[in-house]
Design an enzyme around this catalytic site. Structure first.
Site, PDB file in Angstrom:
ATOM      1  NE  ARG A 123      43.886  44.033  42.377  1.00 20.95           N
ATOM      2  CZ  ARG A 123      43.292  43.149  41.575  1.00 20.95           C
ATOM      3  NH1 ARG A 123      42.618  42.138  42.081  1.00 20.95           N
ATOM      4  NH2 ARG A 123      43.332  43.304  40.276  1.00 20.95           N
ATOM      5  NE  ARG A 166      41.532  44.302  35.300  1.00 24.72           N
ATOM      6  CZ  ARG A 166      42.017  44.510  36.528  1.00 24.72           C
ATOM      7  NH1 ARG A 166      42.388  45.722  36.902  1.00 24.72           N
ATOM      8  NH2 ARG A 166      42.129  43.514  37.349  1.00 24.72           N
TER       9      ARG A 166
HETATM   10  P1  AMP Z   1      43.798  38.984  36.664  1.00 26.75           P
HETATM   11  O1  AMP Z   1      45.091  39.008  37.413  1.00 26.75           O
HETATM   12  O2  AMP Z   1      43.089  37.653  36.768  1.00 26.75           O
HETATM   13  O3  AMP Z   1      42.890  40.150  37.019  1.00 26.75           O
HETATM   14  O4  AMP Z   1      44.168  39.146  35.119  1.00 26.75           O
HETATM   15  C1  AMP Z   1      44.774  40.325  34.632  1.00 26.75           C
HETATM   16  C2  AMP Z   1      44.658  40.402  33.127  1.00 26.75           C
HETATM   17  O5  AMP Z   1      45.284  39.260  32.533  1.00 26.75           O
HETATM   18  C3  AMP Z   1      43.236  40.379  32.600  1.00 26.75           C
HETATM   19  O6  AMP Z   1      42.630  41.666  32.608  1.00 26.75           O
HETATM   20  C4  AMP Z   1      43.446  39.852  31.179  1.00 26.75           C
HETATM   21  O7  AMP Z   1      43.960  40.847  30.344  1.00 26.75           O
HETATM   22  C5  AMP Z   1      44.564  38.817  31.386  1.00 26.75           C
HETATM   23  N1  AMP Z   1      44.004  37.479  31.690  1.00 26.75           N
HETATM   24  C6  AMP Z   1      44.103  36.782  32.860  1.00 26.75           C
HETATM   25  N2  AMP Z   1      43.467  35.606  32.780  1.00 26.75           N
HETATM   26  C7  AMP Z   1      42.939  35.538  31.531  1.00 26.75           C
HETATM   27  C8  AMP Z   1      42.141  34.575  30.839  1.00 26.75           C
HETATM   28  N3  AMP Z   1      41.759  33.441  31.423  1.00 26.75           N
HETATM   29  N4  AMP Z   1      41.792  34.864  29.564  1.00 26.75           N
HETATM   30  C9  AMP Z   1      42.170  35.989  28.946  1.00 26.75           C
HETATM   31  N5  AMP Z   1      42.890  36.953  29.545  1.00 26.75           N
HETATM   32  C10 AMP Z   1      43.283  36.735  30.824  1.00 26.75           C
END
Ligand code: AMP
Length: 214
Positions: A123, A166
């Site tokens: 990715r 994650r």
């Molecule tokens: P993503 O791009 O959606 O994979 O998000 C990357 C990282 O951002 C995640 O691993 C979390 O650390 C943080 N993050 C994104 N969205 C949220 C959420 N709704 N609640 C808490 N942490 C978030």
């Protein structure tokens, strides 16, 4: 249409959101993209978020709920939106309910951990606008730059150890959201382990936007 895209990291939420946003004519609100923008800009929010994101942990609910509520109150979300990466905990889902934000559908993108681990290694993402790419499934344009001209990078949290964290966080804290919305009759599940196009077709069918095959 007020739609939530639910699924583990690497399920294709961002990629599907990018297509669905045009097909449905509504904005996508991605908490991951917003938090990374704050990190890039070096804001207080960005500094706080970095501590969690780098370890594959969730940013505290009250912080994320605050930025989402603020964003959803803007005019361009009045007629609908797609939520990518939010809610990620039951408390976040409850905060949407408490704010009177009624969700129409939750599209659950189903894919195994094995496929995810392979996918995330390939990715890439635009550092400037957040557009997702993939070395095999969605290569970066020939000049090596995003369509917006931004630099395309591998996210620092897409390394093996953080990916495992994650996924663990997803299964423990985010997956229970599915049952939360299932009990409200909102969830539609689709297989997201194949191509972007095939998943999009399944999404449109599931949302009743194209005719089901006889
Ligand atoms: P993503 O791009 O959606 O994979 O998000 C990357 C990282 O951002 C995640 O691993 C979390 O650390 C943080 N993050 C994104 N969205 C949220 C959420 N709704 N609640 C808490 N942490 C978030």
């Amino acid at each position: 249409m007020k739609l939530i895209l639910l699924g583990p990291p690497g399920a294709g939420k961002g990629t599907q959101a990018e297509v669905l946003t045009k097909q449905l004519g509504v904005e996508t609100i991605s908490t991951g993209v917003m938090l990374r923008a704050a990190m890039r800009d070096g804001t207080e929010l960005g500094k706080l978020a970095k501590k969690y994101i780098d370890d594959g942990k969730l940013v505290p609910d009250e912080v994320v709920v605050g930025i989402v509520k603020e964003r959803l109150s803007q005019d361009d979300c009045k007629n609908g939106f797609i939520l990518d990466g939010f809610p990620r905990t039951i408390a976040q889902a409850e905060a949407l309910d408490a704010a009177g934000i009624e969700i129409d559908k939750v599209l659950s993108l189903e894919v195994s951990d094995e496929v995810i681990i392979k996918r995330l290694a390939g990715r890439r993402e635009c550092k400037k606008c957040g557009t997702p790419y993939h070395v095999i499934n969605k290569p970066v344009p020939e000049d090596g730059k995003c369509i917006c001209g931004g630099e395309v990078i591998q996210r620092p949290d897409d390394n093996e150890e953080t990916i495992k964290n994650r996924l663990k966080v997803y299964h423990e804290q985010t997956e229970p959201i599915k049952a939360y919305y299932e009990s409200r009759g909102k969830v539609i599940s689709i297989d997201s382990s194949h191509s972007v196009e095939r998943t999009n077709e399944a999404a449109l069918k599931a949302l009743g936007l194209v005719k089901q095959e006889q």
